[in-house]
Design a protein around this motif. Sequence first.
Motif, PDB file in Angstrom:
ATOM      1  N   ALA A 102      -0.228   8.392 -68.377  1.00 24.98           N
ATOM      2  CA  ALA A 102       0.424   9.331 -69.448  1.00 24.98           C
ATOM      3  C   ALA A 102      -1.218   9.787 -70.130  1.00 24.98           C
ATOM      4  O   ALA A 102      -1.164  11.337 -70.607  1.00 24.98           O
ATOM      5  N   VAL A 103      -2.136   9.078 -70.377  1.00 23.75           N
ATOM      6  CA  VAL A 103      -3.403   9.675 -70.871  1.00 23.75           C
ATOM      7  C   VAL A 103      -4.022  10.728 -70.053  1.00 23.75           C
ATOM      8  O   VAL A 103      -4.287  11.827 -70.543  1.00 23.75           O
ATOM      9  N   ILE A 104      -4.044  10.720 -68.756  1.00 21.55           N
ATOM     10  CA  ILE A 104      -4.506  11.645 -67.731  1.00 21.55           C
ATOM     11  C   ILE A 104      -3.650  12.994 -67.779  1.00 21.55           C
ATOM     12  O   ILE A 104      -4.448  13.980 -67.958  1.00 21.55           O
ATOM     13  N   GLU A 105      -2.514  12.723 -67.891  1.00 20.34           N
ATOM     14  CA  GLU A 105      -1.451  13.991 -68.001  1.00 20.34           C
ATOM     15  C   GLU A 105      -1.596  14.744 -69.314  1.00 20.34           C
ATOM     16  O   GLU A 105      -1.708  15.769 -69.347  1.00 20.34           O
ATOM     17  N   ALA A 106      -1.949  13.937 -70.373  1.00 16.64           N
ATOM     18  CA  ALA A 106      -2.179  14.422 -71.563  1.00 16.64           C
ATOM     19  C   ALA A 106      -3.367  15.183 -72.031  1.00 16.64           C
ATOM     20  O   ALA A 106      -3.669  16.175 -72.682  1.00 16.64           O
ATOM     21  N   VAL A 107      -4.384  14.596 -71.200  1.00 16.62           N
ATOM     22  CA  VAL A 107      -5.778  14.886 -71.580  1.00 16.62           C
ATOM     23  C   VAL A 107      -6.546  15.879 -70.661  1.00 16.62           C
ATOM     24  O   VAL A 107      -7.085  16.876 -71.012  1.00 16.62           O
ATOM     25  N   ARG A 108      -6.267  15.700 -69.362  1.00 16.03           N
ATOM     26  CA  ARG A 108      -7.011  16.519 -68.446  1.00 16.03           C
ATOM     27  C   ARG A 108      -6.812  17.869 -68.377  1.00 16.03           C
ATOM     28  O   ARG A 108      -7.975  18.626 -68.348  1.00 16.03           O
ATOM     29  N   PRO A 109      -5.778  18.422 -68.810  1.00 15.22           N
ATOM     30  CA  PRO A 109      -5.489  19.805 -68.763  1.00 15.22           C
ATOM     31  C   PRO A 109      -6.324  20.507 -69.743  1.00 15.22           C
ATOM     32  O   PRO A 109      -6.718  21.504 -69.744  1.00 15.22           O
ATOM     33  N   HIS A 110      -6.681  19.896 -70.765  1.00 16.53           N
ATOM     34  CA  HIS A 110      -7.621  20.483 -71.877  1.00 16.53           C
ATOM     35  C   HIS A 110      -9.218  20.306 -71.500  1.00 16.53           C
ATOM     36  O   HIS A 110      -9.849  21.121 -72.374  1.00 16.53           O
ATOM     37  N   ILE A 111      -9.554  19.490 -70.699  1.00 12.19           N
ATOM     38  CA  ILE A 111     -11.064  18.965 -70.398  1.00 12.19           C
ATOM     39  C   ILE A 111     -11.457  20.526 -69.780  1.00 12.19           C
ATOM     40  O   ILE A 111     -11.114  20.838 -68.704  1.00 12.19           O
ATOM     41  N   PRO A 112     -12.473  20.944 -70.600  1.00 12.01           N
ATOM     42  CA  PRO A 112     -13.162  22.593 -69.853  1.00 12.01           C
ATOM     43  C   PRO A 112     -14.202  22.067 -68.625  1.00 12.01           C
ATOM     44  O   PRO A 112     -14.450  21.091 -68.250  1.00 12.01           O
ATOM     45  N   GLU A 113     -14.327  23.191 -67.879  1.00 15.21           N
ATOM     46  CA  GLU A 113     -15.260  23.001 -66.741  1.00 15.21           C
ATOM     47  C   GLU A 113     -16.389  22.452 -67.157  1.00 15.21           C
ATOM     48  O   GLU A 113     -16.927  23.035 -68.235  1.00 15.21           O
ATOM     49  N   GLY A 114     -16.819  21.689 -66.196  1.00 16.54           N
ATOM     50  CA  GLY A 114     -18.412  21.221 -66.638  1.00 16.54           C
ATOM     51  C   GLY A 114     -18.429  20.028 -67.594  1.00 16.54           C
ATOM     52  O   GLY A 114     -19.709  19.336 -67.752  1.00 16.54           O
ATOM     53  N   VAL A 115     -17.272  19.538 -67.998  1.00 14.42           N
ATOM     54  CA  VAL A 115     -17.042  18.172 -68.693  1.00 14.42           C
ATOM     55  C   VAL A 115     -16.475  17.484 -67.648  1.00 14.42           C
ATOM     56  O   VAL A 115     -15.616  17.564 -67.082  1.00 14.42           O
ATOM     57  N   HIS A 116     -16.774  16.029 -67.861  1.00 15.31           N
ATOM     58  CA  HIS A 116     -16.202  15.004 -67.117  1.00 15.31           C
ATOM     59  C   HIS A 116     -15.170  14.355 -67.923  1.00 15.31           C
ATOM     60  O   HIS A 116     -15.594  13.782 -68.915  1.00 15.31           O
ATOM     61  N   PHE A 117     -14.041  14.039 -67.129  1.00 22.09           N
ATOM     62  CA  PHE A 117     -13.339  12.990 -67.900  1.00 22.09           C
ATOM     63  C   PHE A 117     -13.027  11.625 -67.086  1.00 22.09           C
ATOM     64  O   PHE A 117     -12.517  11.703 -65.913  1.00 22.09           O
ATOM     65  N   VAL A 118     -13.629  10.663 -67.719  1.00 25.13           N
ATOM     66  CA  VAL A 118     -13.415   9.344 -66.897  1.00 25.13           C
ATOM     67  C   VAL A 118     -12.512   8.206 -67.535  1.00 25.13           C
ATOM     68  O   VAL A 118     -13.181   7.587 -68.626  1.00 25.13           O
ATOM     69  N   PRO A 119     -11.302   8.143 -67.394  1.00 25.19           N
ATOM     70  CA  PRO A 119     -10.487   7.249 -68.039  1.00 25.19           C
ATOM     71  C   PRO A 119     -10.864   6.010 -67.964  1.00 25.19           C
ATOM     72  O   PRO A 119     -11.639   5.389 -66.928  1.00 25.19           O
ATOM     73  N   ALA A 120     -10.831   5.263 -68.857  1.00 25.58           N
ATOM     74  CA  ALA A 120     -11.268   3.516 -69.045  1.00 25.58           C
ATOM     75  C   ALA A 120     -10.148   2.825 -69.874  1.00 25.58           C
ATOM     76  O   ALA A 120      -9.583   3.432 -70.795  1.00 25.58           O
ATOM     77  N   HIS A 121     -10.093   1.578 -69.653  1.00 25.95           N
ATOM     78  CA  HIS A 121      -9.267   0.681 -70.416  1.00 25.95           C
ATOM     79  C   HIS A 121      -9.899  -0.672 -70.623  1.00 25.95           C
ATOM     80  O   HIS A 121      -9.932  -1.593 -69.696  1.00 25.95           O
ATOM     81  N   PRO A 122     -10.623  -0.949 -71.866  1.00 29.37           N
ATOM     82  CA  PRO A 122     -11.260  -2.234 -71.950  1.00 29.37           C
ATOM     83  C   PRO A 122     -10.015  -3.199 -72.462  1.00 29.37           C
ATOM     84  O   PRO A 122      -9.424  -2.849 -73.185  1.00 29.37           O
ATOM     85  N   MET A 123     -10.024  -4.255 -71.535  1.00 27.71           N
ATOM     86  CA  MET A 123      -8.877  -5.119 -71.781  1.00 27.71           C
ATOM     87  C   MET A 123      -9.279  -6.265 -72.693  1.00 27.71           C
ATOM     88  O   MET A 123      -9.502  -7.273 -72.457  1.00 27.71           O
TER      89      MET A 123
END
Lengths: 302, 302
Positions: A102-123
């Motif tokens: 859900a986070v990837i679906e919500a966030v990725r579309p907004h990430i501009p080219e040249g910026v990296h999106f690396v999802p993480a989850h500290p448990m």
Amino acid sequence: MTYRKVALIGLGLIASSMYWAMKRAGMETHVSGYARSEKTRETARRLGLCDVVCDSLEEVVKDADLVVLAVPVGAMGGIAETIAPHLKPGATVTDVGSVKRAVIEAVRPHIPEGVHFVPAHPMAGTEHSGPDSGFASLFDNRWCLIVPDGAPDAATAALEDFWHALGANTERMDVQHHDLVCAVVSHIPHLIAYTMVGVADDLRRVSDQEVIKFSAAGFRDFTRIAASDPTMWRDVFLTNKEATLEILGRFTEELFALQRAIRTGDGDTLFDYFTHTREIRRGILQAGQDTEAPDFGRIRKE
Amino acid sequence: MTYRKVALIGLGLIASSMYWAMKRAGMETHVSGYARSEKTRETARRLGLCDVVCDSLEEVVKDADLVVLAVPVGAMGGIAETIAPHLKPGATVTDVGSVKRAVIEAVRPHIPEGVHFVPAHPMAGTEHSGPDSGFASLFDNRWCLIVPDGAPDAATAALEDFWHALGANTERMDVQHHDLVCAVVSHIPHLIAYTMVGVADDLRRVSDQEVIKFSAAGFRDFTRIAASDPTMWRDVFLTNKEATLEILGRFTEELFALQRAIRTGDGDTLFDYFTHTREIRRGILQAGQDTEAPDFGRIRKE
């Protein structure tokens, strides 16, 4: 690569612990922080949380090499949209959400080219929330799951190094598997704990006072996790619907089998079931994820 | 009145902790112990558990002022029948079982005239069992529920004094209410924990190793109580059938309501539910039945 500037968005338990862990690690990184509520920003300033607390999203992400979304899952999309035009080229955006699809679906579309999106989850977590609940050792020996989801290896590796410096171990996982594993080890246990606490509270013939008084008999272990942040958990269940409903189905199936054994007086089934589950506990102790100190290692308050 | 001689039958976690707590309290009571298994008796002798470890039930209860049945609920009736002819007139028989109606039904018919039966239930434990698992502070600040069920007040008061000396608080309760309260605060939480651990273990797509590795996210709190003694818990569910099935019914009803909220995306219901359960947690902390130390007061093992 180390990050010269890190922006923390959302100054709750996780972000505040990240800040203290960064200080403990002696990182020379400049840390800017932002929270939506003015009260939280004031508390953060009073506590000395972050090198600078900003009043806008635009300001907090300015020049940041790493932007950490540490807000409830349901709020991430909107923030990503707002910060997008202000992100530095080459920056990495990450999050700390408990669900990943859900986070990837919500966030990725907004990430501009040249910026990296690396999802993480500290448990890691406690039942406390807010800017004053963080502490430097929260992530020590805990796992941070990294879901690269196509991010370049250099950006992923840099984020892993960052989490190692904060005390955590990391493991890469794909999105689907992450959400299933977390439903099993975290989301459903929380839902069940909430339910049990709700049942106890709702039962007219057993007073709240009795439930509280005699809680050490087992119930206490449920109330601990049932005291976690309501907004965060609402969003977890709304956004990891598929996996939680699946595991919930398995859980009730299993519970009904034990209920039937109780009703029919089938002691062998109960005994075998209870014997088997002991093994898993032993594994957890061996893995160093808990203590076997008397009274579960709790420090008793007089 | 203090007991000059106490007989402990069944040398597991509870009885061994009672012995060490009696020593800590400086009681000059003579303590005899008995366990069915020769291996347990040998371990007890090696540990110095009890002043004397006896090889028969007849021997252990001889001259005892207090006889403690510290065996699984299902074994109590048979033991009561065997010891009955050997009980000293004026002696008190008590037990430490987690259910009370079934124990009373099984034990009371065998109690001879002139001997008092005062059922009791110390609400304390760890996930460990056996003669080497006991420790003197197990009962400190915990509750021991006393179910006089018609016993003379002097015998009941003497037993209460005894438990106070061992560190516990006591409260008198009637049989029905005891079994209902314990179903809520202890029996159903244990059953649910066992079930959740079983589900996790049974799920093919999530490995045991993953479940163990990532357990700190919530699952750990369940495995702790799901590692308790299987024989004891089998007997609890077989003998407190009525109350456990009732609470289980309430639990699944409530769980289905939350499941429905997840399925329909009803975030308000989830949020309200999760907010409400926080209050109970606060009550438990205020009642001194748990700690709010970071990481739940656990001492981390490296």
